[in-house]
Scaffold this active site. Sequence first.
Site, PDB file in Angstrom:
ATOM      1  N   CYS B  96     -21.982   8.545 -31.183  1.00  0.00           N
ATOM      2  CA  CYS B  96     -23.447   8.514 -31.085  1.00  0.00           C
ATOM      3  C   CYS B  96     -23.925   8.365 -29.652  1.00  0.00           C
ATOM      4  O   CYS B  96     -25.132   8.479 -29.390  1.00  0.00           O
ATOM      5  CB  CYS B  96     -24.034   7.337 -31.860  1.00  0.00           C
ATOM      6  SG  CYS B  96     -23.476   7.156 -33.550  1.00  0.00           S
ATOM      7  N   HIS B 116     -27.056   5.237 -41.642  1.00  0.00           N
ATOM      8  CA  HIS B 116     -26.699   6.199 -42.690  1.00  0.00           C
ATOM      9  C   HIS B 116     -27.441   5.865 -43.980  1.00  0.00           C
ATOM     10  O   HIS B 116     -26.975   6.204 -45.068  1.00  0.00           O
ATOM     11  CB  HIS B 116     -25.185   6.169 -42.938  1.00  0.00           C
ATOM     12  CG  HIS B 116     -24.364   6.870 -41.901  1.00  0.00           C
ATOM     13  ND1 HIS B 116     -23.044   7.194 -42.100  1.00  0.00           N
ATOM     14  CD2 HIS B 116     -24.670   7.322 -40.662  1.00  0.00           C
ATOM     15  CE1 HIS B 116     -22.564   7.787 -41.021  1.00  0.00           C
ATOM     16  NE2 HIS B 116     -23.522   7.879 -40.128  1.00  0.00           N
ATOM     17  N   GLU B 147     -49.834   1.809 -45.949  1.00  0.00           N
ATOM     18  CA  GLU B 147     -50.102   0.789 -44.926  1.00  0.00           C
ATOM     19  C   GLU B 147     -48.943   0.608 -43.948  1.00  0.00           C
ATOM     20  O   GLU B 147     -49.130   0.396 -42.756  1.00  0.00           O
ATOM     21  CB  GLU B 147     -50.414  -0.547 -45.614  1.00  0.00           C
ATOM     22  CG  GLU B 147     -50.703  -1.701 -44.675  1.00  0.00           C
ATOM     23  CD  GLU B 147     -52.065  -1.606 -43.983  1.00  0.00           C
ATOM     24  OE1 GLU B 147     -52.876  -0.721 -44.334  1.00  0.00           O
ATOM     25  OE2 GLU B 147     -52.307  -2.441 -43.089  1.00  0.00           O
ATOM     26  N   HIS B 214     -27.243  13.186 -43.269  1.00  0.00           N
ATOM     27  CA  HIS B 214     -26.515  12.309 -42.357  1.00  0.00           C
ATOM     28  C   HIS B 214     -27.192  10.944 -42.209  1.00  0.00           C
ATOM     29  O   HIS B 214     -26.602   9.918 -42.539  1.00  0.00           O
ATOM     30  CB  HIS B 214     -26.388  13.040 -40.997  1.00  0.00           C
ATOM     31  CG  HIS B 214     -25.656  12.293 -39.947  1.00  0.00           C
ATOM     32  ND1 HIS B 214     -25.002  12.903 -38.903  1.00  0.00           N
ATOM     33  CD2 HIS B 214     -25.474  10.965 -39.739  1.00  0.00           C
ATOM     34  CE1 HIS B 214     -24.445  11.996 -38.119  1.00  0.00           C
ATOM     35  NE2 HIS B 214     -24.714  10.819 -38.615  1.00  0.00           N
TER      36      HIS B 214
END
Lengths: 251, 251, 251, 251
Positions: B96, B116, B147, B214
């Site tokens: 990542c 995930h 809201e 994903h």
Amino acid sequence: MDNTAPPEKDENADALVLSTDPLHPANHISDLCRRFYTLGWVTGTGGGVSIRHGDHIYLAPSGVQKEMMQPTDMFVMDYRTKKYIRQPAVLKPSACTPLFLAAYTHRNAGCCIHTHSQWAVLVTLLCESNLQSPTSTRHLFSIKEIEQIKGLSRGGTGSSEIAEGGRKLGNLGFFDTLRIPVIENTAHEEDLKDSLEAAMREWPEACAVLVRRHGVYVWGKDVVQAKTQAESLDYLFRLAVEMHGLGLKWV
Amino acid sequence: MDNTAPPEKDENADALVLSTDPLHPANHISDLCRRFYTLGWVTGTGGGVSIRHGDHIYLAPSGVQKEMMQPTDMFVMDYRTKKYIRQPAVLKPSACTPLFLAAYTHRNAGCCIHTHSQWAVLVTLLCESNLQSPTSTRHLFSIKEIEQIKGLSRGGTGSSEIAEGGRKLGNLGFFDTLRIPVIENTAHEEDLKDSLEAAMREWPEACAVLVRRHGVYVWGKDVVQAKTQAESLDYLFRLAVEMHGLGLKWV
Amino acid sequence: MDNTAPPEKDENADALVLSTDPLHPANHISDLCRRFYTLGWVTGTGGGVSIRHGDHIYLAPSGVQKEMMQPTDMFVMDYRTKKYIRQPAVLKPSACTPLFLAAYTHRNAGCCIHTHSQWAVLVTLLCESNLQSPTSTRHLFSIKEIEQIKGLSRGGTGSSEIAEGGRKLGNLGFFDTLRIPVIENTAHEEDLKDSLEAAMREWPEACAVLVRRHGVYVWGKDVVQAKTQAESLDYLFRLAVEMHGLGLKWV
Amino acid sequence: MDNTAPPEKDENADALVLSTDPLHPANHISDLCRRFYTLGWVTGTGGGVSIRHGDHIYLAPSGVQKEMMQPTDMFVMDYRTKKYIRQPAVLKPSACTPLFLAAYTHRNAGCCIHTHSQWAVLVTLLCESNLQSPTSTRHLFSIKEIEQIKGLSRGGTGSSEIAEGGRKLGNLGFFDTLRIPVIENTAHEEDLKDSLEAAMREWPEACAVLVRRHGVYVWGKDVVQAKTQAESLDYLFRLAVEMHGLGLKWV
């Protein structure tokens, strides 16, 4: 399996389960059972956990509240002789034992987890009804193109690092199809052994076996792989059930 | 990204992750991962968390059980050179990482969270099937007049206090439409970088990017904003899935 | 409401929130917020809690992570003058304040709880769509013949013990219909005050007011009654959503 | 039931609930109530728990937050005389008391648990609507061929070990049908006694009684059996609701 050895209560047998190391198998199983209870995997004494530690197989007992498990509740079996070398006097060995042994024998696993997760059961019911696409048969759960599939290894004990020869040994990729065989349940849990072993042979890349109307057996090369694969599978089972409810296809 | 610097194991590198302050990034990420595990966001080692601390980027490693994370598991990267200045010897950096860097570079974020969450995945599947109103396209999740939308800032790092010039910088209002772009997943997570950056450019008011099948990337100017926006988005994703199941439109 | 008094930071003001008694309002609100977070009622800084302690109104601040709340985060208002007698320097007062005051003024409540529970929001959406029986209007949630209804008092602050004159003051019975008015949401939370007060007057037996696409306000004569009524209502909202999904009528 | 004995507040009565043993009934009930709260079984002061300890019946009080229960909150009744030998001054005895006594009298139970689980309530609503197969009547919940059924004993207090004469006394098998009678709710909980006892007589193999639109009463020969059977039943109730939502038959 020959379990005719009498229960042992001597100090040597107790030494097998007494340790200050939280990762000792007897402590580790107790900890895992508490965690799995909060996930709904072992409610009402259901499910089970086993760890292989060298030639010693550690097994949670039958019929005990999993979230209350103590290290002294553990059975220990010698993997070579298949005889118990520690049997708590008042407890019964788990009927899952031959199924855990199958994972050790046929997949060289280091840990095996059996859950009664409702998502696993519901997935087997949806496969039974053949309510998903015609490509899914009643004996196979298939799903693909979900990122979480990448958390699962080929065969359950594959390393994500190594690829030997032409055979893929690592984890599944995003575009691979995850396939988990579904076997039929039997009246007695130990009678699942033959069909579970047959499913493991027929589907060498499967990292788990679903049991219809019952739950799932998941294994790994060690506790971490078995636990994280059990989590990834349960995630996928739940996702599949939710997808079905929303009218979405799995494959 | 140039990661050719060898792993450092000297005392200076360890000093980067050792602190008694619970809000030090290495401790904070460990604590967040434990919390996110209970929310189902990082099951089976999935997902990730990163904090920017001056010129140091702290990153949870790949493939570690998130609820067991320790401060010493953290990678630390120099933001200017993009080189790791601390790499735990036995761990792999998170795939990542380039995506977290995109949030720091393009949104001036101080924290980025990747989950995930099943609700995020299901929302992308419903968008893919275009099962909601024709105004929703397969590349955009839109919802309005809930809201909880007011918990989300324009661009993800907007202050709820300040409005500069003619451009609205604060949080969304109840009658505003929340729009989160959905990008297609790739075989390798790092390959999402280009399409994620393109989505961030195309949708400057988006506080997150969904990745089809994903999960989601959410950021904020600091940990609190990133975490509370991740919570508000997950609330909206789940609500949207429940609404769809009940036959209710999102927009 | 006149909040022109400057924030006070003297020792007297801090004494209002410092106590070793876990049931002191400042400690109690912090504890309730942590509990409500785990129920999904105050995710992403949403929702709020207030306790009336004699003439002092204790209020959780706006925009703070509820599960992290500290006693020193609390605002304290003088109920007679409606002026803050304690304002944490860096925090904003809750926009829910006028709505909490309505419960104190019109129902003589001792505690008021505001949640963003998804079940509350979904119930208001189902009422809006008029998807239940024709007897349910879009401005009223009605359900009957569920045992949990007996956990709710007439007007919200009724005692289950006392019946004065000809008017029933106790809790609802199993065969009574629970009716909770639904008001429309506004762009700014404080603007809900007039319609919330109007709903309280129109439905004197209501123990709560639902706000469409937003959540619910619940009160009680004290913390225990407000909290247990909030739990019973949330149980009924979730049950109603599940019933709708299964094709079952509420009334 | 004759409860005319005045509340006792002497030291002997308090000695009935003061113990350092976590498995003493007064401590055990407090612990169980905390656990059941997290399962959603006793929200909003609903539900209840009782343990028989020789001739002493321990009972959680009415209207108390179950997750806050203290040992000193317990009522104690003499089973022979049906008189309270300990009554906390400010608390009310549970309206469930006659129903718990029915389990002790008619099933020789050692513990009885009453939950308001939403899954139990939804199952009774689905039976009422006769939405499952024509073989299910509105007064009976039936399910079969789910592994978790094996966690339930015939009559609720049967041993899984012993079979006397021709009558099966052990747990249900996988191919057995679990049958739980459903009785109609009444305005006052104590008025359920006659129909609950009638259902226990009509269905001697039932380990529980469902109460329409209310919840379930489950018992066992001891706390462990009552608790694990309550868990297994709740698992089956939830599974049945999910199955119904997915279009799957229970039998």
